[in-house]
Scaffold this active site. Structure first.
Site, PDB file in Angstrom:
ATOM      1  N   CYS A  53       0.890  -1.109   0.041  1.00  0.00           N
ATOM      2  CA  CYS A  53      -0.093   0.091   0.223  1.00  0.00           C
ATOM      3  C   CYS A  53       0.686   1.362  -0.010  1.00  0.00           C
ATOM      4  O   CYS A  53       0.317   2.368  -0.316  1.00  0.00           O
ATOM      5  CB  CYS A  53      -0.963   0.082   1.201  1.00  0.00           C
ATOM      6  SG  CYS A  53      -1.802  -1.518   1.700  1.00  0.00           S
ATOM      7  N   HIS A  58       0.396  13.935  -6.234  1.00  0.00           N
ATOM      8  CA  HIS A  58      -0.202  15.133  -6.095  1.00  0.00           C
ATOM      9  C   HIS A  58      -1.683  15.089  -6.660  1.00  0.00           C
ATOM     10  O   HIS A  58      -2.635  16.027  -6.264  1.00  0.00           O
ATOM     11  CB  HIS A  58       0.457  16.152  -6.804  1.00  0.00           C
ATOM     12  CG  HIS A  58       0.405  17.789  -5.899  1.00  0.00           C
ATOM     13  ND1 HIS A  58      -0.672  17.795  -5.030  1.00  0.00           N
ATOM     14  CD2 HIS A  58       0.898  18.879  -6.115  1.00  0.00           C
ATOM     15  CE1 HIS A  58      -0.739  18.804  -4.687  1.00  0.00           C
ATOM     16  NE2 HIS A  58       0.170  19.625  -5.055  1.00  0.00           N
ATOM     17  N   ASP A 108      -2.874  16.319  -1.256  1.00  0.00           N
ATOM     18  CA  ASP A 108      -2.609  17.825  -1.241  1.00  0.00           C
ATOM     19  C   ASP A 108      -1.327  18.080  -0.149  1.00  0.00           C
ATOM     20  O   ASP A 108      -1.169  17.268   0.664  1.00  0.00           O
ATOM     21  CB  ASP A 108      -3.921  18.585  -0.787  1.00  0.00           C
ATOM     22  CG  ASP A 108      -5.078  18.366  -1.725  1.00  0.00           C
ATOM     23  OD1 ASP A 108      -4.890  18.362  -2.860  1.00  0.00           O
ATOM     24  OD2 ASP A 108      -5.942  18.668  -0.995  1.00  0.00           O
TER      25      ASP A 108
END
Ligand code: CAO
Length: 606
Positions: free
Chosen positions: A523, A579, A583
């Site tokens: 992950c 991105h 954020d």
């Protein structure tokens, strides 16, 4: 009044040509010069235009047919007056010429046919009694069902309480449509959707326009449908003569009965009103235009001129969405497509991988003969490098990376770790703990705190897949190249268990014994170069992860405590993230949180 006129093939360049596209349907209302069909010879393809305005009553050709000059293409219902028709009638050589002088014959034939139909049914006594089929619009002789009804098609339940915008009207008066054909496109704030037609028929009137607001029950179109004989729908037609109805198509009869038509029409509409309420409506079909597959598996729906334009620009028309009627590709669509493609990051193709789906293309690297400048040796890439290289490249060019730098004060952590390692050293099978396992634990904790770091962007780019497990990939440097085995459920395991696993899996990696499943399901990744050196670096996000932590070598630094400089062991952290998903502010918070946990590992148990 309307007459049926023949449309014949003009000079198509001498030989037979093949019909490759039919551009109109029965019921379409065309202007003179509107394209009818597209034909293709071995030299070129071309549109054959309508020689005069009218409604397409019948198509006489289909895709694949071979035609030559003079072949019958279609029957048009053309206005009896008007310059186009007049011209056609006066010119026996025109495309519609032969039709012009045959009206009288045709009327006779229609009358004969009406007789014969009526006789067959044993109903009525012939054309003298036959009344026109009310509101019959196609003008086809003897081919329509015995009766029709007009139903009102309304907006079904669209799952919205308020009104929604009509953004497109897909049909027009006179169109012949099939059941489930889209009528209008509606736009809600969630999606656009087509309102489909509940039945096949001919559009009698369109009751909405682009920009209107509609809701469930709003009238969309009035549709003339064929009533099934013997069924209750026959009530929709009030004309008492309707059972002898084939005669109703007679042109002569039509001329004599316009008033009767109107009256019958109005009755039929009333009956249809009640019928329409009974009509079973299917819900609208959600429609995401950009997701729409091209109409054409084989052939895009576009005129030769548009094809030529596409060809000149090397545009694959199957990739262009048509904005014209029935998704026909217009010149503007090709222009927009080219503009869009030019505005995308460019191009090419130094490798097959770069040309993959959604692939960015870059110019080919320069080919340099290095041997011109000195001695060289060629060494093949390792198997792992060959596999990981294209993946790294893809991740580098497709993920908008940002790297957040930070440092964690691990002075206390290191003191604890050393203490533990001294204890372990006294044991027979003690395990040595490196800073990395603490970092793994702290990362797992931060991923629970900021779940977006434990997500993946869905392939459609429209949502995130949030993972409820915490599996972490660890970059391991091996003689054959970099591999990233995955340690599972890091959040649930203790420091010693993780140390054991890390030792085991990195040994396996270095011995080349990792299996595919050892490297799946991660992950988040950690790349630790702390055992080697460096102050910071910019790791590449390992898709489909959305972030990776780079760890550099810890270093004693003087840190101001408000009064003095304290010597503190500082661990440099480099957090690269996608991105599109994360954020900058969230990344900074994650990084600060991670540092805080590493600075005070008691937080790991909170
Ligand atoms: N700062 C200072 N010292 C560190 C440190 C850090 N951040 N991280 C590890 N060390 C120390 C360890 O404590 C150990 O010291 P001792 O031998 O004195 O105990 C030494 O460095 C070596 O550690 P290690 O590298 O063997 O063990 P690890 O648990 O830190 O890392 C592994 C394991 C498999 C991640 C590592 O061996 C490895 O392969 N790292 C390379 C990863 C890589 O190539 N990343 C680049 C990816 S992008 O190309």
């Amino acid at each position: 009044m309307a007459d049926l006129k023949e449309v014949k093939a003009p000079d198509v360049g001498g030989d037979e040509v093949e019909v490759i596209e039919i551009l109109v349907s029965k019921g379409d209302s065309l202007e003179a010069e509107d394209s009818l069909i597209t034909v293709e010879s071995d030299k070129a393809s071309m549109d054959i235009p309508a020689p005069f305005a009218g409604v397409v009553a019948e198509l006489k050709v289909k895709v694949g047919d071979k035609i030559k000059e003079g072949d019958l293409l279609a029957m048009f219902e053309a206005a009896a007056s008007g310059s186009d028709t007049a011209e056609a009638e006066s010119d026996p050589q025109s495309h519609s010429g032969e039709a012009a002088d045959s009206d009288a014959d045709k009327a006779d034939k229609d009358a004969d046919k009406a007789d014969s139909d009526a006789d067959k049914k044993g109903e009525g006594s012939g054309t003298a009694d036959a009344k026109p089929d009310p509101d019959h619009g196609s003008g086809e002789s003897g081919t329509e069902p015995a009766s029709t009804k007009v139903i009102e098609v309304t907006v079904p339940d669209i799952g919205e309480d308020g009104e929604v915008d009509v953004i497109e009207v897909l049909v027009k008066e006179g169109d012949e449509i099939n059941a489930e054909d889209g009528l209008i496109t509606l736009e809600t704030d969630k999606a656009t959707m087509d309102v489909p037609s509940p039945e096949a028929g001919v559009v009698k009137s369109v009751e909405v326009k682009v920009g209107d607001k509609v809701k469930q029950g709003s009238l969309v179109i009035k549709l003339e449908t064929s009533a099934k004989s013997g069924s209750d729908t026959a009530e929709a037609v009030s004309d008492p003569q309707s059972h002898s109805g084939k005669a109703a198509d007679s042109d002569a009869e039509k001329a004599a009965n316009s008033d009767a038509e109107k009256a019958a029409d109005s009755d039929a509409k009333k009956a249809a009103d009640s019928d329409s309420e009974k009509t079973d409506r299917k819900p609208p079909v959600p429609d995401h235009p950009l997701d729409k597959k091209s109409k054409a598996e084989g052939l895009a729906y576009a005129s030769p001129a548009v094809r030529r334009l596409a060809n000149e620009f090397g545009v694959d028309l199957n990739k262009v969405k048509g904005s014209g009627r029935k998704e026909r590709i217009l010149k503007e669509d090709v222009q927009e497509f080219v503009k869009y493609e030019l505005s995308r990051p460019k191009a090419n193709a130094s490798s097959g991988v770069a040309q993959g789906e959604g692939g960015l293309q870059v110019i080919a690297p320069p080919k340099v003969d290095f041997s011109k400048f000195g001695e060289i040796e060629e060494v093949p890439l390792t198997r792992i490098q060959k596999i990981s290289g294209p993946n790294l490249h893809r991740n580098w060019v497709t993920i908008p990376h940002v790297t957040q730098f930070d440092e964690a004060d691990i002075t206390e952590l290191e003191a604890f770790r050393k203490q533990e390692n001294e204890l372990q050293a006294k044991k027979k099978d003690g395990v040595k703990i490196t800073p990395l396992v603490f970092i793994m634990k702290a990362v797992a904790k931060a991923m629970r705190e900021y779940p977006v770091f434990n997500s993946s962007l869905a392939p459609d780019g429209e949502h995130l897949i949030m993972k409820k497990y915490v599996h972490i990939g660890i970059a391991v440097d091996t003689p054959n190249g970099l591999v990233v085995p995955v340690i599972r459920d890091v959040d649930k395991k203790g420091i010693y268990e993780l140390s054991d696993e890390l030792l085991e899996i990195s040994a396996k990696a270095r011995d080349g014994k990792l299996k595919a499943q050892d490297m799946q399901g991660g992950c988040f990744s950690i790349s630790s170069l702390g055992g080697i050196g460096g102050t910071a670096f910019t790791p590449i996000v390992n898709a489909p992860d959305v972030a990776i932590l780079g760890v550099s070598k810890s270093e004693m630094k003087p840190k101001w405590n408000g009064k003095d400089f304290d010597p503190r062991l500082m661990l440099p952290l480099s957090l690269s993230y996608d991105h599109r998903v994360i954020d900058g502010a969230v990344a900074a918070r994650f990084s600060v949180y991670l540092s805080a946990v590493l600075s005070d590992i008691r937080k790991l148990v909170l």
